[in-house]
Design a protein around this motif. Structure first.
Motif, PDB file in Angstrom:
ATOM      1  N   ILE A   1       0.937  -1.375  -0.187  1.00 39.99           N
ATOM      2  CA  ILE A   1       0.040   0.044   0.080  1.00 39.99           C
ATOM      3  C   ILE A   1       0.787   1.321  -0.039  1.00 39.99           C
ATOM      4  CG2 ILE A   1      -0.040  -0.260   2.476  1.00 39.99           C
ATOM      5  CD1 ILE A   1      -3.064   1.270   1.971  1.00 39.99           C
ATOM      6  N   VAL A   2       0.619   2.082  -0.949  1.00 34.99           N
ATOM      7  CA  VAL A   2       1.319   3.346  -0.958  1.00 34.99           C
ATOM      8  C   VAL A   2       0.523   4.426  -0.416  1.00 34.99           C
ATOM      9  CG1 VAL A   2       2.438   4.929  -2.477  1.00 34.99           C
ATOM     10  CG2 VAL A   2       2.541   2.684  -2.968  1.00 34.99           C
ATOM     11  N   ARG A   3       0.864   5.279   0.557  1.00 34.28           N
ATOM     12  CA  ARG A   3      -0.102   6.429   0.928  1.00 34.28           C
ATOM     13  C   ARG A   3       0.918   7.719   0.835  1.00 34.28           C
ATOM     14  NH1 ARG A   3       0.906   5.035   5.602  1.00 34.28           N
ATOM     15  NH2 ARG A   3      -0.909   3.773   6.103  1.00 34.28           N
ATOM     16  N   ILE A   4       0.203   8.704   0.138  1.00 32.46           N
ATOM     17  CA  ILE A   4       0.737   9.907  -0.191  1.00 32.46           C
ATOM     18  C   ILE A   4      -0.090  10.894   0.445  1.00 32.46           C
ATOM     19  CG2 ILE A   4       1.205  11.160  -2.462  1.00 32.46           C
ATOM     20  CD1 ILE A   4       0.625   8.616  -4.051  1.00 32.46           C
ATOM     21  N   ILE A   5       0.634  11.917   0.746  1.00 34.38           N
ATOM     22  CA  ILE A   5       0.187  13.014   1.461  1.00 34.38           C
ATOM     23  C   ILE A   5       0.896  14.394   0.667  1.00 34.38           C
ATOM     24  CG2 ILE A   5      -0.117  14.432   3.540  1.00 34.38           C
ATOM     25  CD1 ILE A   5       0.527  11.989   5.143  1.00 34.38           C
ATOM     26  N   THR A   6      -0.074  15.155   0.152  1.00 35.20           N
ATOM     27  CA  THR A   6      -0.032  16.216  -0.715  1.00 35.20           C
ATOM     28  C   THR A   6      -0.082  17.546  -0.124  1.00 35.20           C
ATOM     29  OG1 THR A   6      -1.633  16.358  -2.169  1.00 35.20           O
ATOM     30  CG2 THR A   6      -0.070  15.171  -2.655  1.00 35.20           C
ATOM     31  N   ARG A   7       0.599  18.523  -0.127  1.00 33.04           N
ATOM     32  CA  ARG A   7       0.120  19.788   0.604  1.00 33.04           C
ATOM     33  C   ARG A   7      -0.260  20.851  -0.509  1.00 33.04           C
ATOM     34  NH1 ARG A   7       5.566  18.908   2.625  1.00 33.04           N
ATOM     35  NH2 ARG A   7       5.625  18.667   5.010  1.00 33.04           N
ATOM     36  N   ARG A   8      -0.596  20.490  -1.265  1.00 32.10           N
ATOM     37  CA  ARG A   8      -1.409  21.125  -2.567  1.00 32.10           C
ATOM     38  C   ARG A   8      -2.062  20.483  -3.457  1.00 32.10           C
ATOM     39  NH1 ARG A   8       0.791  20.597  -7.696  1.00 32.10           N
ATOM     40  NH2 ARG A   8       2.926  19.849  -7.908  1.00 32.10           N
ATOM     41  N   GLU A   9      -2.752  21.127  -4.394  1.00 30.12           N
ATOM     42  CA  GLU A   9      -3.844  20.245  -5.154  1.00 30.12           C
ATOM     43  C   GLU A   9      -3.136  19.131  -5.696  1.00 30.12           C
ATOM     44  OE1 GLU A   9      -7.558  19.114  -5.944  1.00 30.12           O
ATOM     45  OE2 GLU A   9      -7.184  20.864  -4.809  1.00 30.12           O
ATOM     46  N   ALA A  10      -3.733  17.860  -5.634  1.00 29.37           N
ATOM     47  CA  ALA A  10      -3.122  16.618  -6.080  1.00 29.37           C
ATOM     48  C   ALA A  10      -3.858  16.154  -7.570  1.00 29.37           C
ATOM     49  CB  ALA A  10      -3.252  15.587  -5.210  1.00 29.37           C
ATOM     50  N   GLY A  11      -4.649  17.083  -8.224  1.00 30.37           N
ATOM     51  CA  GLY A  11      -5.149  16.560  -9.306  1.00 30.37           C
ATOM     52  C   GLY A  11      -4.038  15.753 -10.333  1.00 30.37           C
ATOM     53  N   ASP A  12      -3.304  16.612 -10.665  1.00 28.87           N
ATOM     54  CA  ASP A  12      -2.267  16.031 -11.847  1.00 28.87           C
ATOM     55  C   ASP A  12      -1.790  14.747 -11.336  1.00 28.87           C
ATOM     56  OD1 ASP A  12      -2.696  18.416 -13.092  1.00 28.87           O
ATOM     57  OD2 ASP A  12      -0.754  19.154 -12.632  1.00 28.87           O
ATOM     58  N   LEU A  13      -1.567  14.308 -10.060  1.00 26.13           N
ATOM     59  CA  LEU A  13      -0.780  13.368  -9.751  1.00 26.13           C
ATOM     60  C   LEU A  13      -1.727  12.218  -9.931  1.00 26.13           C
ATOM     61  CD1 LEU A  13       1.005  11.550  -8.383  1.00 26.13           C
ATOM     62  CD2 LEU A  13       0.618  12.337  -6.288  1.00 26.13           C
ATOM     63  N   THR A  14      -3.169  12.307  -9.424  1.00 26.93           N
ATOM     64  CA  THR A  14      -4.274  11.537  -9.262  1.00 26.93           C
ATOM     65  C   THR A  14      -4.826  11.213 -10.833  1.00 26.93           C
ATOM     66  OG1 THR A  14      -5.923  13.148  -9.104  1.00 26.93           O
ATOM     67  CG2 THR A  14      -5.176  12.258  -6.980  1.00 26.93           C
ATOM     68  N   GLU A  15      -4.665  11.925 -11.561  1.00 31.61           N
ATOM     69  CA  GLU A  15      -5.003  11.736 -12.888  1.00 31.61           C
ATOM     70  C   GLU A  15      -4.024  10.749 -13.567  1.00 31.61           C
ATOM     71  OE1 GLU A  15      -5.758  14.213 -17.386  1.00 31.61           O
ATOM     72  OE2 GLU A  15      -5.548  15.269 -15.414  1.00 31.61           O
ATOM     73  N   VAL A  16      -2.916  10.984 -13.581  1.00 33.89           N
ATOM     74  CA  VAL A  16      -1.556  10.076 -13.871  1.00 33.89           C
ATOM     75  C   VAL A  16      -1.674   8.822 -13.371  1.00 33.89           C
ATOM     76  CG1 VAL A  16       0.850   9.890 -14.018  1.00 33.89           C
ATOM     77  CG2 VAL A  16      -0.047  12.086 -14.320  1.00 33.89           C
ATOM     78  N   LEU A  17      -2.048   8.824 -12.089  1.00 35.89           N
ATOM     79  CA  LEU A  17      -1.999   7.438 -11.594  1.00 35.89           C
ATOM     80  C   LEU A  17      -3.061   6.694 -11.958  1.00 35.89           C
ATOM     81  CD1 LEU A  17      -1.138   8.273  -7.777  1.00 35.89           C
ATOM     82  CD2 LEU A  17       0.355   6.975  -9.431  1.00 35.89           C
ATOM     83  N   ARG A  18      -4.327   7.209 -12.050  1.00 41.60           N
ATOM     84  CA  ARG A  18      -5.480   6.380 -12.610  1.00 41.60           C
ATOM     85  C   ARG A  18      -5.364   6.040 -14.123  1.00 41.60           C
ATOM     86  NH1 ARG A  18      -9.016  10.070  -8.993  1.00 41.60           N
ATOM     87  NH2 ARG A  18      -9.739   8.612  -7.467  1.00 41.60           N
ATOM     88  N   GLY A  19      -4.731   7.140 -14.847  1.00 37.55           N
ATOM     89  CA  GLY A  19      -4.532   6.855 -16.030  1.00 37.55           C
ATOM     90  C   GLY A  19      -3.566   5.775 -16.490  1.00 37.55           C
ATOM     91  N   ALA A  20      -2.851   5.266 -15.444  1.00 36.85           N
ATOM     92  CA  ALA A  20      -1.643   4.330 -15.515  1.00 36.85           C
ATOM     93  C   ALA A  20      -2.448   3.057 -15.015  1.00 36.85           C
ATOM     94  CB  ALA A  20      -0.304   4.539 -14.521  1.00 36.85           C
ATOM     95  N   GLY A  21      -3.688   3.350 -14.558  1.00 36.31           N
ATOM     96  CA  GLY A  21      -4.278   1.883 -14.300  1.00 36.31           C
ATOM     97  C   GLY A  21      -4.333   1.611 -12.888  1.00 36.31           C
TER      98      GLY A  21
END
Length: 211
Positions: free
Chosen positions: A113-133
């Protein structure tokens, strides 16, 4: 008669070699050292398989692990007055732990399990991760310095470097941690995408390719 004499001569030569200083102080300690590396490495792999609930593989490896250990101990008890054998035994144990860790990293069995905590909007990161499956769970939370996004995803161990690279490229200030998972009822990974998402991912790649 000549054949019998040859067999006797070979047996005498083998016996002389086993009684020689080269065997006692060189060959035997080296053999114990290598066998101990194999023994401890097998023990490491067996523990990995136990943690991943691969009991049949763990049982098979355990058989060979104990067999090697018994062979080594037998030689040790025959050479109780040889301190080099004791040193080789201990050195093999230490080296076996090192080799076992390398094998564990190479095997990359199971999921984490990977736990990620971001201090700013994480839209780009979530989009990339979801796009990768990868399947994500995103939670709004509050940290010591203000609002944060907490992202959870379960990935194959072999994908850790890929996911970490995505985090560093699209949200380099994010904090992340990786933990082992013993059992997962279901997970969405690039290897187990639902059919609808596999089709969407395929068509998205085709559109990008045509552009």
């Amino acid at each position: 008669v000549r054949y019998g004499q040859g067999v006797v001569e070979e047996a005498m030569a083998a016996s002389a070699f086993l009684d020689s200083a080269l065997y006692t102080w060189g060959v035997l300690p080296l053999a114990i050292f290598c066998a101990r590396i194999l023994d401890v490495s097998l023990d490491t792999v067996r523990i990995i398989f136990i943690n991943r609930n691969l009991r049949y593989y763990a049982a098979l490896i355990g058989f060979f692990e104990v067999l090697v250990w018994l062979m080594v101990i037998r030689q040790i008890f025959h050479q109780l007055d040889n301190p080099v054998c004791f040193i080789a035994y201990a050195a093999g144990f230490a080296a076996g732990n090192f080799v076992g860790i390398i094998i564990e990293n190479r095997l990359s069995i199971g999921r984490v399990i990977v736990r990620i905590i971001t201090r700013r909007e994480a839209g780009d990161l979530t989009e990339v991760l979801r796009g990768a499956g990868y399947g994500l769970t995103v939670i709004d939370a509050r940290g010591a310095t203000g609002p944060v996004k907490v992202i959870f995803t379960i990935v194959e161990r072999s994908d850790i470097e890929r996911v970490v690279d995505m985090i560093r490229r699209h949200n380099p200030q994010a904090f992340y941690s990786v933990e082992d998972v013993r059992f997962v009822s279901e997970a969405v990974t690039p290897h187990r995408l639902p059919a609808t998402r596999r089709w969407a991912r395929f068509t998205s790649k085709m559109r990008r390719g045509s552009e």
